[in-house]
Design a protein around this motif. Structure first.
Motif, PDB file in Angstrom:
ATOM      1  N   VAL A 121       0.839  -1.202   0.000  1.00  0.00           N
ATOM      2  CA  VAL A 121       0.000   0.000   0.000  1.00  0.00           C
ATOM      3  C   VAL A 121       0.874   1.252   0.000  1.00  0.00           C
ATOM      4  CG1 VAL A 121      -1.684   1.318   1.342  1.00  0.00           C
ATOM      5  CG2 VAL A 121      -1.940  -1.155   1.118  1.00  0.00           C
ATOM      6  N   LEU A 122       1.902   1.247   0.835  1.00  0.00           N
ATOM      7  CA  LEU A 122       2.804   2.397   0.899  1.00  0.00           C
ATOM      8  C   LEU A 122       3.570   2.550  -0.413  1.00  0.00           C
ATOM      9  CD1 LEU A 122       3.826   4.587   2.907  1.00  0.00           C
ATOM     10  CD2 LEU A 122       5.783   3.092   3.287  1.00  0.00           C
ATOM     11  N   ASP A 124       2.597   1.821  -3.394  1.00  0.00           N
ATOM     12  CA  ASP A 124       1.719   2.440  -4.393  1.00  0.00           C
ATOM     13  C   ASP A 124       1.688   3.964  -4.216  1.00  0.00           C
ATOM     14  OD1 ASP A 124       1.116   0.046  -5.598  1.00  0.00           O
ATOM     15  OD2 ASP A 124      -0.746  -0.258  -4.461  1.00  0.00           O
ATOM     16  N   THR A 125       1.697   4.411  -2.989  1.00  0.00           N
ATOM     17  CA  THR A 125       1.726   5.856  -2.728  1.00  0.00           C
ATOM     18  C   THR A 125       3.060   6.446  -3.159  1.00  0.00           C
ATOM     19  OG1 THR A 125       0.263   5.508  -0.836  1.00  0.00           O
ATOM     20  CG2 THR A 125       1.396   7.620  -0.959  1.00  0.00           C
ATOM     21  N   ARG A 127       4.903   5.528  -5.575  1.00  0.00           N
ATOM     22  CA  ARG A 127       4.924   5.647  -7.041  1.00  0.00           C
ATOM     23  C   ARG A 127       4.221   6.907  -7.529  1.00  0.00           C
ATOM     24  NH1 ARG A 127       4.082   0.069  -6.537  1.00  0.00           N
ATOM     25  NH2 ARG A 127       5.895  -1.090  -7.268  1.00  0.00           N
ATOM     26  N   THR A 128       3.300   7.445  -6.758  1.00  0.00           N
ATOM     27  CA  THR A 128       2.569   8.635  -7.213  1.00  0.00           C
ATOM     28  C   THR A 128       3.395   9.906  -7.077  1.00  0.00           C
ATOM     29  OG1 THR A 128       1.546   9.082  -5.059  1.00  0.00           O
ATOM     30  CG2 THR A 128       0.367   7.599  -6.572  1.00  0.00           C
ATOM     31  N   PRO A 147       6.047   7.123   5.886  1.00  0.00           N
ATOM     32  CA  PRO A 147       4.580   7.136   5.784  1.00  0.00           C
ATOM     33  C   PRO A 147       3.977   8.506   6.122  1.00  0.00           C
ATOM     34  CG  PRO A 147       5.305   5.160   6.916  1.00  0.00           C
ATOM     35  CD  PRO A 147       6.515   6.033   6.745  1.00  0.00           C
ATOM     36  N   LEU A 150       4.733  10.990   3.298  1.00  0.00           N
ATOM     37  CA  LEU A 150       3.877  10.737   2.136  1.00  0.00           C
ATOM     38  C   LEU A 150       2.475  11.294   2.371  1.00  0.00           C
ATOM     39  CD1 LEU A 150       4.977   7.106   1.276  1.00  0.00           C
ATOM     40  CD2 LEU A 150       5.481   9.172  -0.040  1.00  0.00           C
ATOM     41  N   ASP A 151       1.971  11.179   3.606  1.00  0.00           N
ATOM     42  CA  ASP A 151       0.655  11.738   3.926  1.00  0.00           C
ATOM     43  C   ASP A 151       0.651  13.260   3.811  1.00  0.00           C
ATOM     44  OD1 ASP A 151      -0.438   9.256   4.387  1.00  0.00           O
ATOM     45  OD2 ASP A 151      -0.168   9.341   6.576  1.00  0.00           O
ATOM     46  N   SER A 155      -0.813  17.841  -3.686  1.00  0.00           N
ATOM     47  CA  SER A 155      -1.145  17.457  -5.057  1.00  0.00           C
ATOM     48  C   SER A 155      -0.077  17.945  -6.042  1.00  0.00           C
ATOM     49  CB  SER A 155      -2.520  17.996  -5.437  1.00  0.00           C
ATOM     50  OG  SER A 155      -2.523  19.405  -5.376  1.00  0.00           O
ATOM     51  N   VAL A 158       2.495  15.170  -6.698  1.00  0.00           N
ATOM     52  CA  VAL A 158       2.029  13.960  -7.371  1.00  0.00           C
ATOM     53  C   VAL A 158       2.077  14.173  -8.886  1.00  0.00           C
ATOM     54  CG1 VAL A 158       0.045  12.425  -7.670  1.00  0.00           C
ATOM     55  CG2 VAL A 158       0.532  13.409  -5.426  1.00  0.00           C
ATOM     56  N   PRO A 163      -1.076   6.226 -11.880  1.00  0.00           N
ATOM     57  CA  PRO A 163      -0.265   5.460 -10.934  1.00  0.00           C
ATOM     58  C   PRO A 163      -0.600   3.972 -10.930  1.00  0.00           C
ATOM     59  CG  PRO A 163      -1.967   6.641  -9.762  1.00  0.00           C
ATOM     60  CD  PRO A 163      -2.067   7.060 -11.224  1.00  0.00           C
TER      61      PRO A 163
END
Length: 165
Positions: A121-122, A124-125, A127-128, A147, A150-151, A155, A158, A163
């Motif tokens: 899950v992390l 995938d984030t 990669r954005t 983590p 990333l939060d 925008s 990104v 993605p």
């Protein structure tokens, strides 16, 4: 009679150089002259430093090339998208991303309590985020902070690519 102000010093390198020590207290000039005798003269020291600087530059270039190769192989292996930004920042940002993400994996999964599903899950984030500047801004961060970082990404950090390729 005053303490002399100019001392002729024979340096370790063999060069004989006159030194004006008038800016030192009179009672410290002789000991400073003895200290200078144990050192290379300025010209010899500068030449050795410049010669050594070339060796350091070669070593650093080789190390950067090795890190860049490792980052490129990692990005290909884990399907990381190319970063976007100024050409001169891309290589550094790629190395920074590689170092931070591998440190995070090590801290969170290998040594921590995360399982591969949490990491996926992390990942995938990760990669954005394709803005090179974002990765450069995070280059000194700890892997465990990834983590939360990333939060906090906006925008603007990104990329515009899909993605979910």
């Amino acid at each position: 009679m005053s303490v002399r102000k100019t001392w002729t010093v024979v340096h370790r390198c063999g060069h004989e150089v006159p030194h004006d020590l008038s800016n030192r207290p009179a009672d410290r000039r002789a000991s400073f002259a003895r200290w200078l005798e144990e050192r290379d003269c300025s010209a010899y020291w500068k030449a050795a430093r410049d010669e050594d600087g070339a060796g350091k530059a070669e070593w650093l270039a080789a190390k950067r090339a090795e890190e860049q190769q490792a980052a490129a192989e990692w990005a290909e292996q884990f399907d990381m998208p190319p970063l976007e930004g100024p050409e001169k920042a891309l290589a550094w940002a790629e190395r920074s991303r590689h170092q931070l993400v591998t440190a995070a994996y090590s801290a969170l999964v290998t040594e921590g309590s995360w399982d591969e599903g949490d990491w996926a899950v992390l990942e995938d984030t990760i990669r954005t985020l394709t803005r090179a500047g974002w990765w450069l801004d995070q280059r000194a961060a700890e892997g465990t902070d990834l983590p939360e970082l990333l939060d906090a990404a906006t925008s603007g950090d990104v990329g515009t690519e899909n993605p979910f390729r």
